[in-house]
Enzyme design. Structure first.
Site, short mmCIF file in Angstrom:
data_model
loop_
_atom_site.label_atom_id
_atom_site.label_comp_id
_atom_site.label_asym_id
_atom_site.label_seq_id
_atom_site.Cartn_x
_atom_site.Cartn_y
_atom_site.Cartn_z
N HIS A 420 -0.20 141.16 -2.22
CA HIS A 420 -0.45 140.33 -3.41
C HIS A 420 -0.76 138.90 -3.02
O HIS A 420 -1.70 138.28 -3.53
CB HIS A 420 0.78 140.39 -4.33
CG HIS A 420 0.66 139.56 -5.56
ND1 HIS A 420 1.09 138.24 -5.61
CD2 HIS A 420 0.13 139.82 -6.78
CE1 HIS A 420 0.85 137.75 -6.81
NE2 HIS A 420 0.27 138.68 -7.54
N ARG A 514 -16.81 131.92 -17.29
CA ARG A 514 -16.49 133.35 -17.27
C ARG A 514 -15.05 133.55 -17.75
O ARG A 514 -14.13 132.91 -17.24
CB ARG A 514 -16.64 133.91 -15.86
CG ARG A 514 -18.00 133.66 -15.22
CD ARG A 514 -18.01 134.19 -13.80
NE ARG A 514 -19.26 133.92 -13.12
CZ ARG A 514 -19.50 132.84 -12.38
NH1 ARG A 514 -18.55 131.92 -12.24
NH2 ARG A 514 -20.65 132.67 -11.77
N ARG A 562 -18.82 132.62 -21.99
CA ARG A 562 -19.38 133.97 -21.99
C ARG A 562 -18.24 134.94 -22.29
O ARG A 562 -17.28 135.04 -21.52
CB ARG A 562 -20.02 134.33 -20.64
CG ARG A 562 -20.74 135.69 -20.70
CD ARG A 562 -21.33 136.06 -19.36
NE ARG A 562 -20.30 136.38 -18.38
CZ ARG A 562 -20.53 136.65 -17.10
NH1 ARG A 562 -21.77 136.59 -16.63
NH2 ARG A 562 -19.54 136.93 -16.27
N GLU A 663 -30.62 138.92 -19.71
CA GLU A 663 -30.51 139.68 -18.46
C GLU A 663 -31.07 141.10 -18.59
O GLU A 663 -30.97 141.90 -17.67
CB GLU A 663 -29.06 139.72 -18.00
CG GLU A 663 -28.09 140.15 -19.09
CD GLU A 663 -26.64 139.84 -18.75
OE1 GLU A 663 -26.35 139.59 -17.56
OE2 GLU A 663 -25.80 139.86 -19.66
N GLY A 684 -29.87 135.51 -16.81
CA GLY A 684 -29.08 136.11 -15.74
C GLY A 684 -30.05 136.74 -14.76
O GLY A 684 -30.43 137.90 -14.92
N SER A 685 -30.48 135.96 -13.78
CA SER A 685 -31.61 136.39 -12.94
C SER A 685 -31.31 137.64 -12.12
O SER A 685 -32.22 138.42 -11.83
CB SER A 685 -32.06 135.25 -12.03
OG SER A 685 -30.98 134.78 -11.25
N ASN A 686 -30.05 137.86 -11.73
CA ASN A 686 -29.74 139.05 -10.94
C ASN A 686 -29.95 140.33 -11.74
O ASN A 686 -30.64 141.26 -11.32
CB ASN A 686 -28.30 138.99 -10.43
CG ASN A 686 -28.12 138.02 -9.29
OD1 ASN A 686 -29.09 137.67 -8.62
ND2 ASN A 686 -26.91 137.58 -9.05
N ASP A 687 -29.34 140.39 -12.93
CA ASP A 687 -29.49 141.58 -13.77
C ASP A 687 -30.92 141.73 -14.27
O ASP A 687 -31.43 142.84 -14.38
CB ASP A 687 -28.53 141.52 -14.96
CG ASP A 687 -27.13 142.03 -14.60
OD1 ASP A 687 -27.04 142.86 -13.69
OD2 ASP A 687 -26.15 141.58 -15.21
N CYS A 736 -28.13 130.68 -15.27
CA CYS A 736 -26.79 130.51 -14.72
C CYS A 736 -26.58 131.26 -13.41
O CYS A 736 -25.46 131.51 -12.99
CB CYS A 736 -25.73 130.93 -15.73
SG CYS A 736 -25.92 132.62 -16.35
#
Length: 807
Positions: A420, A514, A562, A663, A684-687, A736
């Site tokens: 942990h 987030r 978000r 996205e 959301g450029s990745n998605d 973002c």
């Protein structure tokens, strides 16, 4: 139940994720793993149809529902639910199971015994509520689990107890509260061979300390794996080269405690490990090799680094004794590299200091300095810990998290790099050394120490050179003049507490906050678990507090929240998550974002998020809190979400903006229509790249081949279209992702396309501002040059015209 689902028993190896309605999520998941060729302990599912057949053939179904109707008159009286539950459970448990069902269960158990080559196998019996037409019903009740069940009669008894657990007071209350019909709710039971562990532990297909994808890290101890996962012992630790599978490093800990199954009682007992055995490896080199191969296979199947729980059965021989108990994506390691320091500076300083104790390096690579506070409980920590102190303790648990957040470093006696303390310190970017064994004895409260989390060493006193390193880690500031830009520079944020370190940076708002970290750390439970247990306000308050912490710190600058965008596999990791989440083949493209908010299986939890936003804005007056909806796929979906928000008094206004994450290709293509529903978009450029090019963004193979690139012409064309059409319809556009801060040419494309704002991580705020300023200046100079050229051209034409007139 439907006609085709008439099987009373289904073996795990016949199951897939699509079988959730008949066997529940846990059993379907086990089947999915087995069919991926992973060595999961064998077993079978007693289907929901078997339960239905039981209550109908014995004619107790009508009696069950009659008891509920007669006993529960006041739906807010807990005693009436308890009375009904007690009577129903007694009825079910005293009702003889029909011969056909009894025979099928016993036959399956005998078959499992033959497979295991054991006369009477120890099995785990786990219940999972489900419903064909009402999947929500799987939320209801606290279903029971029984471990180390032995013999067919004991098994049958525990199966019936699992069935009766469908009628706990909480389960009955939940269904009444939600309007579910009790006769539409069913329950499946999983029967799985127990692993009688000789050794067990965890392994990562990535080095969770350094982030090295070429290494596999394996930790283990004798007995059950709980001692490793909870950090009760310092486990053996092995680092394996992923390519050659050779052992690069091995650290044999002094293992003092093991959890074992008592051969007489069948119960789990806690025993001391004999002194002669304490330094013996808990696994052989052959077993390490086999585990390493499994880690590679599992990583390949999931196409991402994995955190895997394993066990070695003492009743079976190698290699058939090795089993995978669980596998989940490794999500702790960040993209940012660890801090480096000068070895030459280190030498001159270290020689002057005394080494107090050593352990395993974990957490953020670098130095932590401060006054040590040796504590053995959260209560002690509350009395003595101050911000900047070094937390020294035996081992940590979730109750220590508030004090870990204010610590400059963490030191524990027990635990390895999967404990942990190690995991949380990596999330919080705090230097940490675990497994020192004697840290709490040798380190003294009130004295100053230096924690070197690169090498796992604790020094007495303050190490020269560590002070500046610590300052950089604790607070990010800027001194150079920062240019003004027309394109707004926003900042991304995950951990609310970090806003105190970043609030003085030259950003113009939080472009992406987030909520997932709040859900995973500060809250820790599945939202629907709060709904089911009547603690909705607790969830609302905790989420609102995390958001408000940021909004207050930077007001009047906006904070774009978000709303939750966990995927199903990530929600399952929260407390109670198994009960509410389905198992998906590709969670990235599955039940997430807006599709979750409008579904009958999650809508009530989404309302809690809305209430938290409302609390920030209305009760606390934080009008700088805006909202962003993730993974918007269709117009009707977006309208449905906005309608729910309206019901919770959240509507677009002059001071309340609603943005959509852009996205999905659909939102970019239909931006003219989506613009009627939102105030702005954040790319959301990745998605978006994943969707346009039909590429799994986690695919290492395609990544190495250069396919995944947001600068692809198709992606850039659609982004340019989105910006242009959104502006035509009065909407702002932001981005973002990390692309603009990592790819200067991509940033230039965005600025030239007219993007309104760019949101970057804290360490890129200043550099992104300077980059955007230089691009904007270049554009201005180009336009001035074009204007000068046009003027010169015009003057030239006038001159020629005058010459003609004179002629």
């Amino acid at each position: 139940m439907t006609k085709p689902n008439i099987e009373l028993i289904l073996w795990f190896d016949t199951l897939r994720n699509t079988d959730v309605p008949i066997v529940g999520g846990k059993n379907a998941s086990l089947g999915e793993m087995i069919n991926a060729k992973m060595p999961v302990p064998p077993g079978f599912a007693i289907t929901a149809y078997a339960y239905e057949k039981f209550i109908k053939e014995t004619k107790i179904s009508k009696t069950i529902y009659e008891i509920i109707r007669k006993t529960i008159k006041d739906h807010n009286n807990p005693k009436q639910y308890a009375t009904a539950s007690k009577e129903i459970r007694k009825l079910i448990e005293n009702t003889k199971v029909p011969k056909e069902i009894e025979s099928v269960i016993k036959t399956a158990y005998e078959k499992l015994n033959k497979q295991s080559k054991v006369k009477n196998s120890f099995v785990a019996v786990r219940s999972s509520a489900t419903a064909e037409d009402l999947p929500d019903a799987s939320f209801a009740g606290q279903q029971e689990t029984f471990l180390n069940v032995k013999g067919s009669e004991d098994l049958l008894d525990k199966v019936v107890k699992c069935w009766s657990s469908l009628f706990t007071p909480r389960a009955i209350f939940y269904r009444n509260e939600k309007g579910f019909e009790h006769d539409k709710v069913f329950i499946s039971v999983g029967v799985q061979k127990m692993v009688n562990s000789r050794a067990a532990g965890v392994m990562f297909s990535i080095n969770p300390v350094t982030g090295d994808r070429n290494e596999i890290v394996i930790e283990g101890n004798f007995g059950l794996g709980e001692t490793v996962v909870s950090g009760i012992v310092n486990p053996d630790d092995f680092i394996i080269d992923k390519e050659s599978l050779k052992i690069k490093e091995r650290r044999l800990a002094r293992k003092t405690i093991q959890y074992l199954r008592d051969p007489k009682s069948g119960q789990t007992v806690h025993l001391e490990i004999p002194e002669k055995q304490q330094k013996i490896p808990c696994v052989s080199d052959d077993e390490l090799n086999k585990l390493s191969k499994l880690a590679k296979v599992i990583e390949y199947h999931y196409k991402k680094p994995m955190d895997i729980e394993w066990a070695i059965d003492k009743d079976l021989s190698f290699p058939n004794n090795i089993f995978v108990v669980q596998a989940r994506p490794e999500t702790v390691w960040g993209d940012k590299g660890m801090e480096k320091t000068s070895q030459s500076d280190e030498k001159t300083s270290i020689e002057q200091l005394k080494v107090v104790v050593k352990g395993q390096a974990a957490g953020k690579r670098g130095y932590g300095i401060g006054v040590a506070k040796v504590v053995f409980s959260p209560e002690e920590a509350a009395e003595t810990m101050k911000k900047g102190d070094i937390l020294v303790t035996d081992m940590t648990n979730p109750d220590f998290v508030p004090f870990m957040k204010i610590a400059s470093a963490i030191i524990t006696d027990k635990g390895g790099i999967t404990s942990h303390a190690a995991i949380v310190s990596r999330e919080l970017a705090i230097p940490c050394v675990v497994g020192t064994e004697t840290g709490t004895q040798l380190i003294k409260t009130g004295k100053k120490y230096t924690v070197d989390s690169r090498n796992g060493i604790i020094y007495e006193g303050i190490l020269k050179g560590a002070i500046e390193s610590s300052k950089i880690q604790s607070t990010i500031t800027y001194s150079d003049p920062v240019p003004i830009t027309a394109t707004k520079i926003y900042m991304n944020l995950g951990v609310p507490e970090k806003i105190e370190d970043y609030k003085n940076l030259p950003f113009q708002g939080i472009g992406l906050m987030r909520t997932e970290f709040i859900l995973a750390s500060a809250i820790g439970e599945h939202p629907l678990h709060f709904v089911e247990t009547g603690r909705s306000q607790v969830f609302i308050d905790k989420l609102a507090e995390g958001i408000a912490m940021v909004a207050r710190a930077i007001q009047p600058r906006p904070v774009v929240i978000r709303l939750s965008d966990f995927k199903t596999n990530e929600y399952r990791e929260l407390k109670g998550g198994d009960k509410y989440e389905i198992v998906e083949e590709n969670p990235m493209l599955g039940w997430r974002g807006c599709s979750r908010y409008i579904s009958k299986w999650y809508k009530e939890a989404f309302r809690l998020e809305c209430k938290a936003i409302k609390k920030c804005r209305t009760e606390w007056g934080l009008k700088n809190v805006w909202v962003m909806l993730p993974m918007v796929r269709t117009l009707w979906e977006a309208k449905a979400v906005l309608e729910i928000m309206k019901e919770e008094d959240l509507e677009r206004s002059k001071d309340f903006k609603i943005w959509f994450m852009a996205e999905t290709p659909s939102i970019a293509i239909m931006v003219d229509e989506f613009s009627k529903l939102a105030d702005g978009f954040s790319i959301g450029s990745n998605d978006l790249t994943q969707g346009i090019l039909m590429i799994d963004r986690d695919s290492e193979r395609l990544g190495k081949m250069g396919y995944f690139d947001e600068r692809d012409p198709a992606v850039k064309r659609l982004i340019a279209h989105l910006i242009r059409v959104a502006h035509e319809n009065g909407c702002t556009v932001s981005i973002c992702g990390e692309g603009p801060s990592n790819l200067p040419d991509f940033a230039e494309f965005l600025v030239r396309s007219g993007i309104d704002s760019i949101s970057v991580n804290n360490d890129a705020v200043v550099s992104a501002t300077k980059l955007v300023a230089s691009i904007e200046q270049r554009i201005i100079l180009e336009r001035l040059a074009e204007q000068a050229k046009a003027i010169n051209c015009c003057n030239s034409l006038k001159s020629k015209s005058n010459d003609v007139l004179e002629f």
